[in-house]
Design an enzyme around this catalytic site. Structure first.
Site, PDB file in Angstrom:
ATOM      1  N   SER A 194       0.838  -1.193   0.000  1.00  0.00           N
ATOM      2  CA  SER A 194       0.000   0.000   0.000  1.00  0.00           C
ATOM      3  C   SER A 194       0.884   1.257   0.000  1.00  0.00           C
ATOM      4  O   SER A 194       1.712   1.410  -0.900  1.00  0.00           O
ATOM      5  CB  SER A 194      -0.948  -0.036   1.203  1.00  0.00           C
ATOM      6  OG  SER A 194      -1.959   0.911   1.067  1.00  0.00           O
ATOM      7  N   ASP A 267     -12.660 -17.512 -16.391  1.00  0.00           N
ATOM      8  CA  ASP A 267     -11.332 -18.120 -16.241  1.00  0.00           C
ATOM      9  C   ASP A 267     -11.408 -19.639 -16.264  1.00  0.00           C
ATOM     10  O   ASP A 267     -10.413 -20.327 -16.038  1.00  0.00           O
ATOM     11  CB  ASP A 267     -10.654 -17.633 -14.947  1.00  0.00           C
ATOM     12  CG  ASP A 267     -11.522 -17.861 -13.717  1.00  0.00           C
ATOM     13  OD1 ASP A 267     -12.306 -18.830 -13.709  1.00  0.00           O
ATOM     14  OD2 ASP A 267     -11.417 -17.076 -12.760  1.00  0.00           O
ATOM     15  N   ALA A 269     -13.250 -21.599 -14.236  1.00  0.00           N
ATOM     16  CA  ALA A 269     -13.686 -22.231 -12.980  1.00  0.00           C
ATOM     17  C   ALA A 269     -14.719 -21.373 -12.261  1.00  0.00           C
ATOM     18  O   ALA A 269     -14.490 -20.181 -12.046  1.00  0.00           O
ATOM     19  CB  ALA A 269     -12.494 -22.452 -12.064  1.00  0.00           C
ATOM     20  N   ASP A 406      -8.619  -5.995  -4.702  1.00  0.00           N
ATOM     21  CA  ASP A 406      -8.229  -4.856  -3.868  1.00  0.00           C
ATOM     22  C   ASP A 406      -9.189  -3.696  -4.124  1.00  0.00           C
ATOM     23  O   ASP A 406      -9.272  -3.182  -5.243  1.00  0.00           O
ATOM     24  CB  ASP A 406      -6.796  -4.440  -4.222  1.00  0.00           C
ATOM     25  CG  ASP A 406      -6.237  -3.379  -3.278  1.00  0.00           C
ATOM     26  OD1 ASP A 406      -7.030  -2.602  -2.698  1.00  0.00           O
ATOM     27  OD2 ASP A 406      -5.008  -3.317  -3.138  1.00  0.00           O
ATOM     28  N   HIS A 446      -6.982  -5.931  -0.085  1.00  0.00           N
ATOM     29  CA  HIS A 446      -5.921  -4.936   0.025  1.00  0.00           C
ATOM     30  C   HIS A 446      -4.791  -5.460   0.917  1.00  0.00           C
ATOM     31  O   HIS A 446      -4.897  -5.397   2.140  1.00  0.00           O
ATOM     32  CB  HIS A 446      -6.476  -3.617   0.563  1.00  0.00           C
ATOM     33  CG  HIS A 446      -5.461  -2.513   0.541  1.00  0.00           C
ATOM     34  ND1 HIS A 446      -4.851  -2.078  -0.615  1.00  0.00           N
ATOM     35  CD2 HIS A 446      -4.927  -1.766   1.536  1.00  0.00           C
ATOM     36  CE1 HIS A 446      -4.008  -1.117  -0.331  1.00  0.00           C
ATOM     37  NE2 HIS A 446      -4.022  -0.914   0.967  1.00  0.00           N
TER      38      HIS A 446
HETATM   39 CA   LIG Z   1     -13.324 -18.120 -11.399  1.00  0.00          CA
END
Ligand SMILES: [Ca+2]
Ligand SMILES: *[C@@H]1O[C@H](CO)[C@@H](O)[C@H](O)[C@H]1NC(C)=O
Ligand SMILES: *[C@@H]1O[C@H](CO)[C@@H](O)[C@H](O)[C@H]1NC(C)=O
Ligand SMILES: *[C@@H]1O[C@H](CO)[C@@H](O)[C@H](O)[C@H]1NC(C)=O
Ligand SMILES: *[C@@H]1O[C@H](CO)[C@@H](O)[C@H](O)[C@H]1NC(C)=O
Ligand SMILES: *[C@@H]1O[C@H](CO)[C@@H](O)[C@H](O)[C@H]1NC(C)=O
Ligand SMILES: *[C@@H]1O[C@H](CO)[C@@H](O)[C@H](O)[C@H]1NC(C)=O
Ligand SMILES: *[C@@H]1O[C@H](CO)[C@@H](O)[C@H](O)[C@H]1NC(C)=O
Ligand SMILES: *[C@@H]1O[C@H](CO)[C@@H](O)[C@H](O)[C@H]1NC(C)=O
Length: 526
Positions: A194, A267, A269, A406, A446
């Site tokens: 950060s 993606d 999955a 984040d 984050h």
């Molecule tokens: Ca996924």
């Protein structure tokens, strides 16, 4: 700063520290060397007020400002010498600094960084890295607590915050390491996330000799634009109850679920985690209230709010000011960012560093405020310089990571920084691999926590093992010391029931099967 040894007897004492004997008296010897170390430290601008032996298991009470109250105590994990000091950085500024020197020293020096507005020593990082054998330092970043009031009419304090606190800590810390252990450190490291990630990149850009290895997470680089982005959410949402406002529960329960419905499987999955948010072109219109329906749905006005909050920010010339919130983080942003409340870090920055006006109203944030901040860029705070060739030339390695959920600093900005380095240095990503590698971490919020395999060993709360293939800091050490660079960064989920190998950017993870999504080998970097 050259330490001046006050007598030859003390010099002999220092040399004896070279080899704390490995016998039953080792701890006693270490403890007494620590207690007397205060008499050895005579460095310009350094006021040492304590050197104390702290045995492993001690719960120490911390003297942090009340706004650092998330950490009023710290349990120390390894036997160490705790050195507390103040260091003058100018006629109008100083840092409060600590060095935690472990008995189980590995020859490695490490500086920690800070978070948010920065005036809090990150004790959990000091403990974490000293327990891994690093001679560790950390400082308060030039002021006390998570407040900007010290910036008002004092550019020296802003300079400490922007870079001088870390750099001073490194200069003093390396000398102390040599004085204490009787020999110079072998390798020098940095760990921060950060604001700490921003400090890490600032050192890479401007102090290329300070570190051999830098671990920089979720960096708050492009600082002024970042805070313009988060400071503008209030203008978009209005206060709670406004027609434009979207209730927290809508974000956490309805909007996030719709993002998952639309994008989770992209993606390969359906696991509740987005490996590649770039593929997600979220469309909130299915959530528009139909006639008569008023629950769990959004009005047209609220849909506009959602679209705006999740979009990139451009300046009036159409240039990108700050990239979009990456899809997946809205579940947390709804709770921490889109709240209809002023965002403290932004408010304090404009009040005390930019406008010098403690009455400035964050609800009025607009392009003119951004211009003022970008034009001033006090003490080079932005740290958005893509020329890191001096660091490369010095032989440094930088390992950069950023959580893909984040909500406080969008990971899209890390991708933007990576591209900036490529463009500035005219290099393909394969050419950067030699010294700069970036790993987006799916399911990490984050710096820590999240719905996925976020435990990469970047900090104490993300620890799931110390070997280089399960710990990103030790992977950096292996890169620096053995020349073995990480191809992936592995992480475990919260309960450590599965691991996932996070890909080196610009590759992203794709589920190829045939096993469960919890099976690491069912994934491929493509
Ligand atoms: Ca996924
Ligand atoms: C450490 O001490 C503080 C009080 O100073 C206490 O609140 C905290 O629970 C203690 N931590 C542990 C792990 O015992
Ligand atoms: C020091 O390291 C040794 C070997 O790794 C370990 O057994 C011991 O527990 C460590 N001591 C402390 C105080 O951390
Ligand atoms: C060190 O600095 C802190 C923060 O400015 C201050 O509160 C403290 O009094 C100083 N201590 C000494 C011994 O100078
Ligand atoms: C000590 O601090 C002053 C500023 O207050 C600076 O000018 C001087 O160079 C510093 N001395 C050393 C040895 O760093
Ligand atoms: C530092 O490196 C030197 C040379 O490789 C080695 O002999 C020494 O043991 C190292 N020091 C520590 C404390 O590991
Ligand atoms: C605020 O004060 C700083 C010096 O602390 C100065 O550089 C800056 O120009 C001031 N800003 C305004 C808007 O007056
Ligand atoms: C990058 O910085 C180095 C000095 O560190 C300088 O020699 C070089 O010209 C710079 N390159 C660009 C593209 O600005
Ligand atoms: C993970 O652990 C927490 C408690 O630490 C527990 O509440 C939760 O059910 C666990 N989740 C899974 C998936 O095992």
């Amino acid at each position: 700063m050259i330490p001046r040894l006050s007598s030859s007897c003390i010099l002999l004492g220092a040399l004896a520290l070279l080899r704390f004997p490995a016998n039953a008296h080792a701890q006693d010897d270490f403890a007494s060397s620590c207690a007397s170390f205060i008499d050895l430290i005579q460095m310009d601008n350094v006021t040492t007020y304590a050197t104390e032996f702290i045995p492993a298991g001690t719960n120490i009470t911390l003297e942090q400002a009340p706004s650092c109250s998330d950490s009023p105590s710290q349990v120390v994990s390894t036997d160490l010498c705790r050195i507390r000091m103040n260091v003058t950085t100018s006629e109008r500024s100083e840092i409060r600094m600590e060095a935690w020197f472990p008995q189980n020293y590995t020859g490695r020096f490490l500086s920690t960084g800070n978070g948010g507005l920065g005036g809090c020593i990150q004790y959990s990082d000091l403990d974490y890295t000293s327990s891994l054998g690093f001679a560790t330092v950390g400082a308060n970043n030039g002021h006390e607590g998570q407040t900007g009031v010290y910036f008002l009419d004092n550019p020296e304090v802003i300079t400490d915050f922007a870079w001088r606190s870390v750099h001073t800590g490194v200069v003093v810390g390396k000398e102390l390491t040599e004085l204490f252990y009787g020999a110079p450190h072998n390798k020098s490291y940095y760990l921060g996330c950060s604001t700490g990630g921003r400090q890490g990149f600032k050192m890479v850009q401007d102090f290329p000799e300070d570190f051999d290895g830098v671990l920089a997470g979720a960096p708050a680089v492009a600082w002024n634009d970042l805070l313009y982005w988060s400071g503008s959410f209030l203008v978009t949402t209005g206060t709670e109850g406004s027609a434009t406002f979207v209730p927290t529960k809508m974000w956490t329960d309805i909007i996030h679920q719709e993002v998952i419905n639309q994008c989770d499987a992209l993606d390969g999955a359906t696991d509740g985690v987005l490996e590649n948010p770039d593929l997600c072109d979220f469309n909130p219109t299915p959530l528009i209230c139909s006639d008569g329906d008023t629950t769990d749905c959004l009005t047209e006005t609220q849909i506009e709010t959602v679209v705006k909050l999740l979009s990139a920010v451009y300046d009036e010339n159409g240039e990108l000011a700050y990239p979009r919130m990456q899809p997946g983080a809205e579940v947390l942003a709804g709770v921490r960012q889109f709240t209809g409340q002023p965002y403290l870090t932004s408010t304090e920055w404009w009040r005390y560093a930019i406008h010098n006006d403690s009455t400035w109203d964050p609800a009025t944030m607009g392009p003119a405020d951004r211009h003022a901040a970008v034009a001033q860029n006090p003490a080079g705070i932005a740290a958005f310089n893509g020329n890191v060739s001096a660091f490369q030339l010095a032989g440094g390695k930088v390992l950069h990571y950023h959580g893909l959920m984040d909500d406080l600093i969008t990971s899209d900005n890390s991708k933007r920084y990576y591209s900036l380095v490529q463009e500035t240095m005219g290099k393909e990503s394969a050419e950067l691999d030699d010294f700069y590698r970036f790993f987006p971490i799916s399911g990490m919020s984050h710096c820590s926590d999240g719905d996925g395999a976020y435990k990469i060993g970047n900090l104490q709360g993300g620890y799931a093992g110390a070997s280089p293939d399960e710990n990103v800091l030790m992977a950096l050490v292996q890169w620096v010391e053995k020349g073995v660079a990480p191809e992936v960064v592995r992480g475990a989920n919260a309960n450590e029931t599965y691991w996932r190998a996070h890909c080196k950017w610009p590759k992203t993870n794709k589920y190829v099967g045939p096993g469960s999504y919890e099976d690491e080998s069912a994934w491929q970097c493509a």
